[in-house]
Scaffold this active site. Structure first.
Site, short mmCIF file in Angstrom:
data_model
loop_
_atom_site.label_atom_id
_atom_site.label_comp_id
_atom_site.label_asym_id
_atom_site.label_seq_id
_atom_site.Cartn_x
_atom_site.Cartn_y
_atom_site.Cartn_z
N CYS A 105 0.83 -1.10 -0.02
CA CYS A 105 0.05 0.04 -0.04
C CYS A 105 0.82 1.31 -0.01
CB CYS A 105 -0.84 0.13 1.16
SG CYS A 105 -2.19 -1.33 1.13
N HIS A 159 -8.92 3.47 -2.13
CA HIS A 159 -7.56 3.10 -1.91
C HIS A 159 -7.17 2.44 -3.09
CE1 HIS A 159 -3.97 1.88 -0.35
NE2 HIS A 159 -4.16 1.00 0.51
N CYS A 192 0.09 2.86 6.44
CA CYS A 192 0.26 1.55 6.95
C CYS A 192 0.54 0.57 5.80
CB CYS A 192 -0.53 0.97 7.88
SG CYS A 192 -2.23 0.65 7.06
#
Length: 400
Positions: free
Chosen positions: A90, A356, A386
């Site tokens: 991510c 996202h 994160c």
């Protein structure tokens, strides 16, 4: 030598499923459109751009075979333009920016485009396989559990209730809805088809009709998985102070699956003079941090503190924070860990409302905070995400 961000552009985000508006647009085309928009906006002398560094998490199917080079080739910048794809899960979009900054600060490169892309409607999460997902020994050695259960573990360990995470999610939707209504996303471009006809002009996932009562009706997404798969017990064995797992996360308070691409033009002072572009921000600090792979998603605090120390700053010295809303409890924990208030975090909403697009998000957050700092006449922003497997990443930028 300083590394400057001259501009940042992103596409709108489309829902990452079969009904999403961008399902017919490949990741290469999404990437090429932000590169072309950047070139057109600044009448860019593309011969001065040396490389494209793009984050992409699921490098399979349409996104395989070095998507960054595919985008570079399709951009029309010229055959000289190189490309490399990076995967820090991510954090990949921000990792691309940090790598570009390192190249520029070292003097090895003068001008790089960094960013990322993810077409989650066309290339689903996990379709690239890999030991991280498939090798049981990795799970055993690291007490690995699925991310959603890690998020529920954070809520259970640090005392975030279902009401807490739903309230956070509601606020994300309201802030994003207000930002959309007030046209704050100024560095966003629509996605068009081959004929130049607009396919999508606004972020598709924002739900201004969201209510706290509606969120309360949604069933927890990871409760059955945690119980039937034995993951709850793995978490409790690792964290015995947690007597019972509270499964509080669901589709409404977790990051939305979406498609999108973004890019940022990064270079030294001299290349900006050659291009005739004034820098908007300089990159003050970049940091990564490793954390326990069971609770997994607590790396934002350590990475942010590391970046602040690197820059010689305190948390209160930062005007605005952009923290990826992977799950509501992740951001609630990060704010407590860093010691900051929600009033300076994700002021235009976050991934719960906007989505996202894995490999692109870090760069998108960077552009979002740049626009908002300029709109409010503020100076300093910190971007953090994160990362799966137990990592965190953070970058501090300062307005020029």
């Amino acid at each position: 030598m300083e590394a400057y961000i001259y501009d940042a552009i992103r596409t709108v985000r489309g829902k990452g499923n079969k009904k999403g508006a961008l399902i017919g647009t490949t990741a290469t085309e999404l990437s090429a459109q932000v590169l072309k928009a950047l070139r057109h906006k600044h009448d860019l002398n593309t011969e001065l751009v040396e490389d494209v560094i793009f984050g992409c998490v699921t490098q399979a199917k349409d996104q395989a075979a070095n998507i960054a080079k595919s985008a570079a080739q399709q951009s029309g910048y010229g055959d000289h333009l190189c490309g490399v794809s990076v995967n820090r899960f991510c954090g990949s979009g921000l990792e691309a920016i940090n790598q570009a900054a390192a190249y520029v600060k070292s003097g090895f490169r003068d001008c790089i485009i960094a960013g990322g892309v993810e077409s989650m409607s066309r290339v689903s999460m996990g379709s690239d396989g890999g030991g991280f997902l498939m090798d049981p020994m990795q799970a055993v050695d690291g007490s690995m559990i699925p991310q959603g259960i890690s998020a529920d573990l954070i809520a259970s360990k640090y005392g975030f209730s279902r009401a807490d995470v739903d309230a956070f999610a509601y606020e994300s939707q309201m802030r994003a809805s207000k930002a959309e209504a007030e046209k704050r996303f100024v560095s966003r471009i629509p996605v068009t088809d081959i004929n130049g006809i607009t396919v999508l002009a606004t972020d598709e996932n924002i739900r201004p009709s969201t209510t706290k009562e509606g969120l309360l009706k949604l069933s927890p997404s990871f409760e059955m998985m945690g119980a039937m798969g034995g993951f709850d017990q793995v978490a409790i064995d690792k964290y015995p102070e947690v007597e019972e797992m509270l499964h509080v996360h669901h589709a409404g308070n977790s990051s939305a699956i979406v498609d999108g691409a973004s890019c940022a033009l990064i270079g030294n002072k001299e290349v900006g003079e050659k291009l005739g572009i004034k820098p908007r921000f300089k990159i003050r600090a970049c940091a990564i941090a490793g954390t326990d792979p069971t609770i997994m998603l607590t790396g934002i605090g350590p990475a942010s503190k590391k970046a602040l120390k690197q820059a010689g700053m305190k948390a209160s010295d930062v005007d605005l924070y952009e923290i990826n809303e992977a799950f509501a409890a992740v951001v609630l924990r990060a704010m407590d860990d860093i010691g900051i208030d929600h009033s300076v975090v994700n002021v235009n909403g976050g991934a719960i409302a906007l989505g996202h697009p894995l490999g692109s998000t870090g760069c998108m957050l960077t552009g979002t905070v740049m626009d908002e700092l300029e709109r409010k006449n503020l100076s300093t922003g910190l971007i953090s995400l994160c990362i799966g497997g137990g990592m965190g990443i953070a970058t501090i930028i300062e307005r020029v």
